[in-house]
Design an enzyme around this catalytic site. Sequence first.
Site, PDB file in Angstrom:
ATOM      1  N   SER A  28      -2.388   7.194   3.299  1.00  0.00           N
ATOM      2  CA  SER A  28      -2.934   7.230   1.920  1.00  0.00           C
ATOM      3  C   SER A  28      -2.134   5.956   1.044  1.00  0.00           C
ATOM      4  O   SER A  28      -3.118   5.142   0.339  1.00  0.00           O
ATOM      5  CB  SER A  28      -2.828   8.486   1.159  1.00  0.00           C
ATOM      6  OG  SER A  28      -3.365   8.593  -0.063  1.00  0.00           O
ATOM      7  N   ASN A  58       0.236  16.128   6.355  1.00  0.00           N
ATOM      8  CA  ASN A  58       0.132  14.762   5.435  1.00  0.00           C
ATOM      9  C   ASN A  58      -1.425  14.611   5.247  1.00  0.00           C
ATOM     10  O   ASN A  58      -1.584  14.603   3.948  1.00  0.00           O
ATOM     11  CB  ASN A  58       0.736  13.669   6.426  1.00  0.00           C
ATOM     12  CG  ASN A  58       2.178  13.207   5.944  1.00  0.00           C
ATOM     13  OD1 ASN A  58       2.721  13.764   5.092  1.00  0.00           O
ATOM     14  ND2 ASN A  58       2.521  12.207   6.691  1.00  0.00           N
ATOM     15  N   ALA A 100       2.210   8.330   2.567  1.00  0.00           N
ATOM     16  CA  ALA A 100       1.827   7.900   4.256  1.00  0.00           C
ATOM     17  C   ALA A 100       1.102   6.993   4.148  1.00  0.00           C
ATOM     18  O   ALA A 100       0.634   6.127   3.257  1.00  0.00           O
ATOM     19  CB  ALA A 100       1.823   9.026   4.894  1.00  0.00           C
ATOM     20  N   ARG A 112     -17.207  -1.575  14.012  1.00  0.00           N
ATOM     21  CA  ARG A 112     -18.270  -1.168  13.122  1.00  0.00           C
ATOM     22  C   ARG A 112     -18.091  -0.014  12.088  1.00  0.00           C
ATOM     23  O   ARG A 112     -17.012   0.766  12.586  1.00  0.00           O
ATOM     24  CB  ARG A 112     -19.891  -0.902  13.686  1.00  0.00           C
ATOM     25  CG  ARG A 112     -20.419  -2.033  14.583  1.00  0.00           C
ATOM     26  CD  ARG A 112     -21.712  -1.394  15.263  1.00  0.00           C
ATOM     27  NE  ARG A 112     -22.190  -2.529  16.170  1.00  0.00           N
ATOM     28  CZ  ARG A 112     -23.302  -2.500  16.892  1.00  0.00           C
ATOM     29  NH1 ARG A 112     -23.685  -1.041  16.752  1.00  0.00           N
ATOM     30  NH2 ARG A 112     -23.886  -3.377  17.228  1.00  0.00           N
ATOM     31  N   SER A 152      -0.581   3.279   1.965  1.00  0.00           N
ATOM     32  CA  SER A 152      -0.703   1.751   2.183  1.00  0.00           C
ATOM     33  C   SER A 152      -2.318   1.604   1.957  1.00  0.00           C
ATOM     34  O   SER A 152      -2.696   0.278   2.135  1.00  0.00           O
ATOM     35  CB  SER A 152      -0.593   1.995   3.823  1.00  0.00           C
ATOM     36  OG  SER A 152      -1.387   2.592   4.617  1.00  0.00           O
ATOM     37  N   GLN A 192      -1.457  12.379  14.575  1.00  0.00           N
ATOM     38  CA  GLN A 192      -0.671  12.866  15.981  1.00  0.00           C
ATOM     39  C   GLN A 192      -1.525  13.574  16.889  1.00  0.00           C
ATOM     40  O   GLN A 192      -1.081  13.746  18.270  1.00  0.00           O
ATOM     41  CB  GLN A 192       0.568  13.898  15.570  1.00  0.00           C
ATOM     42  CG  GLN A 192       1.557  13.342  14.979  1.00  0.00           C
ATOM     43  CD  GLN A 192       2.872  13.938  14.653  1.00  0.00           C
ATOM     44  OE1 GLN A 192       2.783  15.145  14.539  1.00  0.00           O
ATOM     45  NE2 GLN A 192       4.086  13.527  14.511  1.00  0.00           N
ATOM     46  N   ASP A 235       9.881  11.330  10.196  1.00  0.00           N
ATOM     47  CA  ASP A 235       8.812  12.207   9.439  1.00  0.00           C
ATOM     48  C   ASP A 235       8.094  12.503  10.696  1.00  0.00           C
ATOM     49  O   ASP A 235       7.271  13.616  10.252  1.00  0.00           O
ATOM     50  CB  ASP A 235       8.100  11.327   8.522  1.00  0.00           C
ATOM     51  CG  ASP A 235       8.925  10.918   7.325  1.00  0.00           C
ATOM     52  OD1 ASP A 235       9.922  11.994   6.943  1.00  0.00           O
ATOM     53  OD2 ASP A 235       8.589  10.044   6.337  1.00  0.00           O
TER      54      ASP A 235
END
Length: 303
Positions: free
Chosen positions: A201, A157, A199, A168, A203, A256, A83
């Site tokens: 999001s 993506n 992707a 922080r 997880s 990336q 991907d």
Amino acid sequence: MKSSFGSSRSPKTIALVGKYHSLEIAESLRGLAEYLHERGVSVFIERETAEHVGRQVDLARWVTCGFNDIGAHADLAIVIGGDGTMLNAARRLSRYRVPLVGVNQGRLGFMTDIARCDMLTCMDDLLDGRFTAENRMLLDAEVVRDGREIAANQALNDVVVDKGAIGRMIEFELFIDGEFIYNLRSDGLIVSTPTGSTAYSLSSGGPILHPTLTGIALVPLCPHALTNRPIIVNDRADIELRVTHAEDPRVHFDGQVTLDLNPGDSVRLRRSEYTICFLHPPGYSYFAMLRQKLRWSEGPKGV
């Protein structure tokens, strides 16, 4: 939006784009180039791919060129990798409206439909016009500092604003169509397309959006207030994130490309005027892909 690629549009020139530093990619790319040549197709190999892969196999007989030339002359591009390789190619080729076909030699491969072992068999269907076209939306992003744009990019993506390397939280304000929505203290915020919903999001607790939808998901990363939940907005929305306090804020495009931010910077997002067209082989099903990749319906494994 789906449509048949059509036999009247059988490709005459195909570009090959591969993941770097992989012997398996090199062998697959050479074999695919030879097969396409035998079928009467003109083959281009993306320049950086050729520079890396060419150290492992002889690619001297093929024309090498950059993404600009691929965009100008290729009927479609076949991406061999995972991907990540597809995301890079999509951002580079979206403005040229070059369709993409994915051969999976990565891990999950949500956007690379064709298994390596089926690659050459599927090419017959592709060259005979039996693939199905599906358009995916992209995001345009610009970073504004002191009233002027300092950077711009696209994402297929997601665009992620986060706290960077410091432990922080980041603090920022969210605006949609100029309306103040909330102050958020968190590790960051993911702004995701439907393609990116499986992707980072996913997880982070975001929803899965079918790729034919045109909504945009806003998914907080570890929010300080547990009532800050993911929301989905219309694809015509103008989204703005204003960094109010942070030690080392950053913005990432498809994971990336990264840019350092300063407090006071704004990241402005909207749907791109461009789309990317994926070509799927006969029998492709988005939900079947999810069942396989996410292992839905599998029973518990024995200990």
